[in-house]
Design an enzyme around this catalytic site. Structure first.
Site, PDB file in Angstrom:
ATOM      1  N   LYS A  20       0.836  -1.213   0.000  1.00  0.00           N
ATOM      2  CA  LYS A  20       0.000   0.000   0.000  1.00  0.00           C
ATOM      3  C   LYS A  20       0.863   1.253   0.000  1.00  0.00           C
ATOM      4  O   LYS A  20       1.995   1.271   0.489  1.00  0.00           O
ATOM      5  CB  LYS A  20      -0.963   0.026   1.194  1.00  0.00           C
ATOM      6  CG  LYS A  20      -0.305   0.112   2.587  1.00  0.00           C
ATOM      7  CD  LYS A  20      -0.004   1.520   3.080  1.00  0.00           C
ATOM      8  CE  LYS A  20       0.778   1.490   4.382  1.00  0.00           C
ATOM      9  NZ  LYS A  20       1.779   2.486   4.543  1.00  0.00           N
ATOM     10  N   ASP A 155      -2.775  -1.573   9.618  1.00  0.00           N
ATOM     11  CA  ASP A 155      -2.884  -1.555   8.150  1.00  0.00           C
ATOM     12  C   ASP A 155      -3.428  -2.861   7.575  1.00  0.00           C
ATOM     13  O   ASP A 155      -3.546  -3.000   6.356  1.00  0.00           O
ATOM     14  CB  ASP A 155      -1.500  -1.322   7.522  1.00  0.00           C
ATOM     15  CG  ASP A 155      -0.955   0.070   7.815  1.00  0.00           C
ATOM     16  OD1 ASP A 155      -1.765   0.987   8.079  1.00  0.00           O
ATOM     17  OD2 ASP A 155       0.280   0.232   7.781  1.00  0.00           O
TER      18      ASP A 155
HETATM   19  O1  C5P Z   1      -0.581  -1.285  14.303  1.00  0.00           O
HETATM   20  P1  C5P Z   1       0.840  -1.537  13.916  1.00  0.00           P
HETATM   21  O2  C5P Z   1       1.431  -2.680  14.690  1.00  0.00           O
HETATM   22  O3  C5P Z   1       1.055  -1.669  12.446  1.00  0.00           O
HETATM   23  O4  C5P Z   1       1.629  -0.210  14.362  1.00  0.00           O
HETATM   24  C1  C5P Z   1       3.023  -0.206  14.508  1.00  0.00           C
HETATM   25  C2  C5P Z   1       3.449   0.978  15.361  1.00  0.00           C
HETATM   26  O5  C5P Z   1       3.241   2.197  14.640  1.00  0.00           O
HETATM   27  C3  C5P Z   1       2.644   1.148  16.644  1.00  0.00           C
HETATM   28  O6  C5P Z   1       3.202   0.398  17.684  1.00  0.00           O
HETATM   29  C4  C5P Z   1       2.765   2.662  16.894  1.00  0.00           C
HETATM   30  O7  C5P Z   1       4.018   2.963  17.484  1.00  0.00           O
HETATM   31  C5  C5P Z   1       2.798   3.233  15.493  1.00  0.00           C
HETATM   32  N1  C5P Z   1       1.449   3.676  15.055  1.00  0.00           N
HETATM   33  C6  C5P Z   1       0.891   4.810  15.618  1.00  0.00           C
HETATM   34  N2  C5P Z   1      -0.351   5.229  15.211  1.00  0.00           N
HETATM   35  C7  C5P Z   1      -1.012   4.555  14.244  1.00  0.00           C
HETATM   36  C8  C5P Z   1      -0.452   3.408  13.651  1.00  0.00           C
HETATM   37  C9  C5P Z   1       0.786   2.992  14.076  1.00  0.00           C
HETATM   38  O8  C5P Z   1       1.489   5.441  16.485  1.00  0.00           O
HETATM   39  N3  C5P Z   1      -2.218   4.994  13.863  1.00  0.00           N
END
Ligand code: C5P
Length: 339
Positions: A20, A155
């Site tokens: 993406k 995502d």
């Molecule tokens: O949800 P995911 O594991 O992909 O997110 C990875 C990291 O990215 C999270 O631990 C956070 O630190 C950051 N993040 C964030 N806000 C979001 C998505 C991700 O701070 N909306």
């Protein structure tokens, strides 16, 4: 539910899943749970991983291809976490199943670079959900799969949906974008290095605190009681980008691309400035860092211009390698089921 294979036992299911881009990534202040509220415009592009699920004695994962050695192989692997989440959802009262479907081995053939801002790990998790839903004939609806996906990572839901969609919340609350069937031509410039998503979000918080004269602000010289401490604004959808997408005019889309994480990514990976500048000089309609980076993304006016741009970018020595992709493309889908 299965129809064509009613009388056969499926022994392996292979799913293809796209990378993406974020055409807009507006990031709000940090929340109490450590995440940031977003408004983002996701766009799925034709760079795919392939994920195969097969029955096994216990859960395991094998990764091959681009950056395979950087992908966690144990239970930390996002695809395996997706398998566990699907197993739990399938066993729930709503799904009406009690029998454990047994272990599964996941094989990931990677083409989406790891830690590159293209959500490759989330894509593999989404693909594992679709593959196991089929392998186990679990029959979870797309809506139910989207709910499971949202629990696995921010995502993952979009990798199921594909196309172009607005994401809110952590990015997991999706609304498909209504737009004409325009095909956009992109050039991706892969960097010689990686960025960690949490580190890029943390760098953004530091940059914003410094700008607002907060505790990390080196330039915090305002007299006591007179400090400007405006936090970042609540993220909002960019009307210019949405109108450009509705018009299908690549020139307007190129001008409206934006990413709040870009200054943070550039602060951690300064050579990306050169990469972005080179692409614009070579005629790209727009340029930005992909998600949390360090991949750089360039929009071209058409297929021929994308080819010219890709050739010139690889000759310019400002990236590790380049790829030409198009978007939007559909989300995770079964491509093979072996019996
Ligand atoms: O949800 P995911 O594991 O992909 O997110 C990875 C990291 O990215 C999270 O631990 C956070 O630190 C950051 N993040 C964030 N806000 C979001 C998505 C991700 O701070 N909306």
């Amino acid at each position: 539910m299965r129809t064509a294979y009613d009388l056969a036992i499926v022994t392996a299911v292979t799913v293809r899943v796209p990378a993406k881009l974020n055409l807009q990534l507006a990031v709000g202040p940090p929340r109490a749970d450590g995440y940031h509220d977003l408004v983002t415009v996701f766009h799925a592009v034709s760079l795919f991983d392939e994920v195969t699920a097969e029955p096994a004695g216990r859960d395991g994962v094998t990764v091959t291809g681009e950056g395979a050695d950087r992908v966690p192989a144990g239970q930390d692997n996002l695809a395996l976490r997706a398998v566990t989440a699907l197993r739990a959802a399938r066993a729930g009262p709503a799904a009406g199943y009690a029998v454990d479907p047994g272990g599964v081995h996941i094989t990931i053939a990677k083409r989406i670079p790891v830690a590159a801002g293209l959500a490759g790990g989330s894509a593999d998790a989404a693909a594992a959900l679709v593959a196991c839903n089929d392998l186990w004939d679990a029959g979870l609806s797309q809506q139910k799969l989207l709910e499971v996906a949202a629990r696995v990572g921010s995502d993952v839901a979009f990798a199921l949906l594909g196309g172009t969609a607005v994401g809110r919340g952590r990015g997991e609350r999706l609304t498909p974008a209504l737009a004409p069937a325009t095909r956009y031509h992109w050039v991706l410039a892969f960097a010689d290095g990686h960025l960690s998503t949490p580190e890029v979000y943390a760098a953004l918080d530091r940059l914003r605190a410094a700008e607002a004269g907060g505790p990390e602000g080196a330039g915090n010289r305002a007299p006591r009681g007179n400090r400007v401490k405006a936090g970042p604004p609540e993220p909002t959808l960019d009307a210019a980008l949405m109108s450009a997408l509705r018009s299908g005019d690549a020139r307007l889309v190129g001008r409206a691309l934006s990413n709040d994480l870009q200054p943070a990514a550039l602060s951690l990976f300064p050579s990306l400035r050169k990469t972005l500048a080179a692409g614009l000089e070579l005629g790209a309609l727009g340029a930005l860092v992909a998600g949390s980076g360090p991949t750089c993304v360039f929009l071209a006016a058409g297929a021929d211009r994308a080819l010219d741009l890709a050739v010139s970018m690889s000759g310019a020595g400002v990236c590790r390698s380049v790829a030409r992709v198009t978007g939007p493309v559909p989300g995770a889908a079964v491509v093979r089921a072996a019996m």
